[in-house]
Design a protein around this motif. Structure first.
Motif, PDB file in Angstrom:
ATOM      1  N   SER A   1       0.454 -11.326  -5.288  1.00 56.48           N
ATOM      2  CA  SER A   1      -0.172 -11.856  -6.499  1.00 56.48           C
ATOM      3  C   SER A   1      -0.300 -10.814  -7.594  1.00 56.48           C
ATOM      4  CB  SER A   1      -1.577 -12.397  -6.163  1.00 56.48           C
ATOM      5  OG  SER A   1      -2.388 -11.384  -5.625  1.00 56.48           O
ATOM      6  N   TYR A   2       0.087  -9.570  -7.290  1.00 57.30           N
ATOM      7  CA  TYR A   2      -0.052  -8.505  -8.292  1.00 57.30           C
ATOM      8  C   TYR A   2       1.192  -8.481  -9.178  1.00 57.30           C
ATOM      9  CZ  TYR A   2      -1.100  -4.038 -10.433  1.00 57.30           C
ATOM     10  OH  TYR A   2      -1.372  -3.044 -11.336  1.00 57.30           O
ATOM     11  N   PRO A   3       1.033  -8.599 -10.494  1.00 53.79           N
ATOM     12  CA  PRO A   3       2.202  -8.578 -11.388  1.00 53.79           C
ATOM     13  C   PRO A   3       2.707  -7.155 -11.603  1.00 53.79           C
ATOM     14  CG  PRO A   3       0.197  -8.833 -12.681  1.00 53.79           C
ATOM     15  CD  PRO A   3      -0.228  -8.829 -11.237  1.00 53.79           C
ATOM     16  N   CYS A   4       3.983  -6.928 -11.327  1.00 48.49           N
ATOM     17  CA  CYS A   4       4.562  -5.600 -11.534  1.00 48.49           C
ATOM     18  C   CYS A   4       5.274  -5.495 -12.882  1.00 48.49           C
ATOM     19  CB  CYS A   4       5.551  -5.268 -10.410  1.00 48.49           C
ATOM     20  SG  CYS A   4       4.731  -4.664  -8.921  1.00 48.49           S
ATOM     21  N   ASN A   5       5.129  -6.538 -13.724  1.00 52.07           N
ATOM     22  CA  ASN A   5       5.678  -6.514 -15.082  1.00 52.07           C
ATOM     23  C   ASN A   5       7.163  -6.189 -15.099  1.00 52.07           C
ATOM     24  OD1 ASN A   5       3.087  -7.048 -16.155  1.00 52.07           O
ATOM     25  ND2 ASN A   5       2.582  -4.861 -16.083  1.00 52.07           N
ATOM     26  N   ASN A   6       7.904  -6.947 -14.282  1.00 52.59           N
ATOM     27  CA  ASN A   6       9.366  -6.856 -14.234  1.00 52.59           C
ATOM     28  C   ASN A   6       9.883  -5.513 -13.718  1.00 52.59           C
ATOM     29  OD1 ASN A   6       9.714  -9.485 -15.276  1.00 52.59           O
ATOM     30  ND2 ASN A   6       9.439  -8.710 -17.369  1.00 52.59           N
ATOM     31  N   LYS A   7       9.018  -4.709 -13.143  1.00 51.28           N
ATOM     32  CA  LYS A   7       9.470  -3.456 -12.535  1.00 51.28           C
ATOM     33  C   LYS A   7       9.975  -3.741 -11.118  1.00 51.28           C
ATOM     34  CE  LYS A   7       6.234  -0.461 -15.044  1.00 51.28           C
ATOM     35  NZ  LYS A   7       5.531  -1.502 -15.809  1.00 51.28           N
ATOM     36  N   THR A   8      10.795  -2.830 -10.605  1.00 50.16           N
ATOM     37  CA  THR A   8      11.286  -2.980  -9.232  1.00 50.16           C
ATOM     38  C   THR A   8      10.109  -2.969  -8.268  1.00 50.16           C
ATOM     39  OG1 THR A   8      13.367  -1.874  -9.786  1.00 50.16           O
ATOM     40  CG2 THR A   8      12.758  -1.976  -7.458  1.00 50.16           C
ATOM     41  N   THR A   9      10.088  -3.939  -7.378  1.00 47.61           N
ATOM     42  CA  THR A   9       8.981  -4.059  -6.424  1.00 47.61           C
ATOM     43  C   THR A   9       9.529  -4.066  -5.005  1.00 47.61           C
ATOM     44  OG1 THR A   9       7.789  -5.426  -8.036  1.00 47.61           O
ATOM     45  CG2 THR A   9       6.944  -5.380  -5.782  1.00 47.61           C
ATOM     46  N   ILE A  10       8.916  -3.263  -4.155  1.00 50.59           N
ATOM     47  CA  ILE A  10       9.253  -3.235  -2.729  1.00 50.59           C
ATOM     48  C   ILE A  10       8.031  -3.708  -1.961  1.00 50.59           C
ATOM     49  CG2 ILE A  10       9.875  -1.791  -0.756  1.00 50.59           C
ATOM     50  CD1 ILE A  10      11.363   0.039  -2.684  1.00 50.59           C
ATOM     51  N   PHE A  11       8.223  -4.674  -1.077  1.00 52.15           N
ATOM     52  CA  PHE A  11       7.130  -5.195  -0.261  1.00 52.15           C
ATOM     53  C   PHE A  11       7.272  -4.693   1.171  1.00 52.15           C
ATOM     54  CE2 PHE A  11       7.795  -8.431  -3.587  1.00 52.15           C
ATOM     55  CZ  PHE A  11       6.513  -8.490  -4.120  1.00 52.15           C
ATOM     56  N   ARG A  12       6.146  -4.516   1.808  1.00 51.28           N
ATOM     57  CA  ARG A  12       6.136  -4.187   3.241  1.00 51.28           C
ATOM     58  C   ARG A  12       4.885  -4.788   3.870  1.00 51.28           C
ATOM     59  NH1 ARG A  12       2.557   0.250   4.419  1.00 51.28           N
ATOM     60  NH2 ARG A  12       1.878   1.284   2.498  1.00 51.28           N
ATOM     61  N   ALA A  13       4.994  -5.141   5.139  1.00 52.82           N
ATOM     62  CA  ALA A  13       3.846  -5.622   5.919  1.00 52.82           C
ATOM     63  C   ALA A  13       3.647  -4.647   7.062  1.00 52.82           C
ATOM     64  CB  ALA A  13       4.099  -7.024   6.444  1.00 52.82           C
ATOM     65  N   THR A  14       2.445  -4.073   7.140  1.00 50.31           N
ATOM     66  CA  THR A  14       2.186  -2.975   8.076  1.00 50.31           C
ATOM     67  C   THR A  14       0.935  -3.245   8.899  1.00 50.31           C
ATOM     68  OG1 THR A  14       3.222  -1.351   6.594  1.00 50.31           O
ATOM     69  CG2 THR A  14       1.718  -0.500   8.266  1.00 50.31           C
ATOM     70  N   LEU A  15       1.031  -2.996  10.205  1.00 51.61           N
ATOM     71  CA  LEU A  15      -0.150  -2.951  11.055  1.00 51.61           C
ATOM     72  C   LEU A  15      -0.679  -1.532  10.964  1.00 51.61           C
ATOM     73  CD1 LEU A  15      -1.970  -4.469  13.103  1.00 51.61           C
ATOM     74  CD2 LEU A  15      -0.514  -3.530  14.909  1.00 51.61           C
ATOM     75  N   ASP A  16      -1.734  -1.344  10.186  1.00 53.34           N
ATOM     76  CA  ASP A  16      -2.227  -0.004   9.890  1.00 53.34           C
ATOM     77  C   ASP A  16      -2.937   0.630  11.080  1.00 53.34           C
ATOM     78  OD1 ASP A  16      -1.276   0.336   7.267  1.00 53.34           O
ATOM     79  OD2 ASP A  16      -2.916  -0.862   6.452  1.00 53.34           O
ATOM     80  N   ALA A  17      -3.190   1.925  10.980  1.00 52.02           N
ATOM     81  CA  ALA A  17      -3.801   2.678  12.072  1.00 52.02           C
ATOM     82  C   ALA A  17      -5.181   2.149  12.439  1.00 52.02           C
ATOM     83  CB  ALA A  17      -3.881   4.161  11.709  1.00 52.02           C
TER      84      ALA A  17
END
Length: 448
Positions: A243-259
């Motif tokens: 839902s966060y707008p990156c204003n047409n910048k390149t966006t990389i998504f990841r899903a992580t099970l954090d520590a």
């Protein structure tokens, strides 16, 4: 003239061999290429420069993996043989002339990074974050298909039988304390790794159950930042979305099970090759203390949000004061069951608003003021929990401890008395007549 032509051909062949064997920073990686932790070539970059494969610092040495480039810190997304010991500065990664991707240690041992029977002709670090081995135009191995560590990227799937395992910490990417897996019934579930994976061990679930759905279920992340679970039978279940707008910048998504055991969706908005902003798009849980096992045996979690703190129960001490989440041990050496004389040297200490795994060995219906006494008189009892007009007795180890002001309970922990208590009063004998003798005890643990 013939001599000149021969020299030209010799020089050309040397140039071709050098071009084939020298490691490329970007693009196709040829056989004979190698990496070293202390050379300028410690990694192979993807064409965009957003991802790299190679050596990264871990502990007192180096590990092999894939990371997302960033400032001030890179983000590790995959580690090869993650539970192996870090290697020294003299280790090297080779894409050998025999078509094998391997790690050569200082001692000369050769460990396969890609365990594949086919022979590779080349390799490539892709902009998706996937490291790939090719035989001609065919992909024979890829990191996306290898066992994932704690992260999935866009285009990478988590299927039945595979699992995400958290890292120890943000700087140590060995296997940590929590896991996420798709069960046979299609439910995506998070557990502590040192559990039996029963319902009582579950601290988060997708609630996408169905008969044998897990065998066909897939967790995936798409380019729009939609994290979904496809059961293969019904419409995919959307777990989270960006839902966060990156204003047409390149966006990389990841899903992580954090520590900390929480599964999160992240977006990385790339300003340029060295500057990016990271945003948490979604968290499976908003309170770290809801993670079962965040504080290990004989300790309890308190706090809100990500400000979690682990504390020992009364009568226990930290296994490692520098890592309070690692649990506690009983700080008395003798058993409560040593004998009646020893038993008189203990008292109970009350702690309110606390809860732990509901696995009592005995349940009594007594008044609250008698619950602690019931534990004190039972040499097997380490703690008695009074809640909902029940007195539950437990013996250590005690796990999944949680302290919350919204929990209406009181726990009575058996602790060593500050000074030995006086012997309990002997029963008072009252003789009312020759036919009747009554024994009146000063205290007793009796059910209501």
């Amino acid at each position: 003239m013939a001599m000149v032509s021969g020299l030209l051909l010799l020089m050309l062949s040397i140039l071709i061999v050098e071009a084939r064997t020298q490691p490329n920073q970007i693009g196709e990686i040829h056989l004979g290429s190698q990496l070293s932790p202390i050379s300028n070539m410690h990694s192979w970059l993807s064409p965009s420069g957003h991802f790299a494969f190679g050596f990264y610092s871990q502990g007192n040495g180096f590990a092999v993996g894939i990371w997302m480039m960033g400032q001030p810190n890179n983000t590790v997304v995959w580690t090869a043989n993650r539970d192996d010991e870090p290697v020294s500065i003299n280790a090297t990664i080779h894409l050998s002339e025999e078509g094998k991707l391997l790690l050569r240690t200082e001692q000369g041992n050769e460990n396969l990074i890609a365990d594949v029977s086919e022979v590779a002709a080349s390799a490539s670090m892709l902009d998706s974050g996937n490291f790939v081995l090719y035989n001609g135009s065919s992909v024979i191995w890829q990191s996306f298909d290898e066992y994932p560590t704690d992260t999935i990227l866009v285009g990478q799937n988590l299927t039945y039988y595979y699992e995400l395992v958290s890292s120890v910490s943000s700087s140590n990417h060995s296997s940590g304390r929590f896991l996420l897996e798709i069960q046979e019934d299609g439910n995506l579930v998070a557990y502590p790794t040192n559990s039996a994976r029963l319902d009582v061990d579950t601290y988060w679930a997708s609630h996408t159950t169905g008969d044998d759905q897990g065998l066909f279920s897939t967790l995936y992340l798409n380019h729009q930042g939609f994290l979904s679970l496809d059961t293969g039978y019904t419409k995919p279940v959307l777990l989270a979305r960006s839902s966060y707008p990156c204003n047409n910048k390149t966006t990389i998504f990841r899903a992580t099970l954090d520590a900390d055991g929480i599964f999160r969706l992240y977006s990385h908005c790339l300003e340029n090759k060295t500057s990016r902003s990271v945003h948490i798009e979604w968290s499976a849980l908003n309170n770290t203390c809801k993670v079962r096992g965040f504080c290990d045996f004989n300790s309890y979690c308190s706090g809100m949000g990500t400000n979690a703190d682990c504390s020992c129960y009364p009568g226990f001490a930290f296994n490692d004061p520098s890592e309070k989440f690692s649990g506690c041990y009983k700080n008395v050496t003798e058993s409560f069951c040593t004998g009646t004389k020893e038993g008189k040297m203990y008292d109970v200490k009350a702690v309110e608003n606390i809860l732990f795994e509901p696995n009592p060995y005995s349940v009594l219906h007594v008044k609250k003021e008698n619950c602690g006494l019931c534990c004190l008189e039972d040499c097997l009892c380490d703690v008695a929990l009074y809640m909902n007009e029940r007195c539950e007795k437990y013996t250590a180890p005690i796990r999944y401890g949680l302290k919350d002001i919204n929990i209406s309970s009181i726990a009575f922990f058996k602790v060593k008395a500050a000074s030995p208590a006086a012997p309990p009063m002997s029963p008072t004998i009252i003789i009312e007549s020759k036919k009747r003798i009554e024994l009146i005890f000063t205290k007793s643990c009796q059910e209501s």
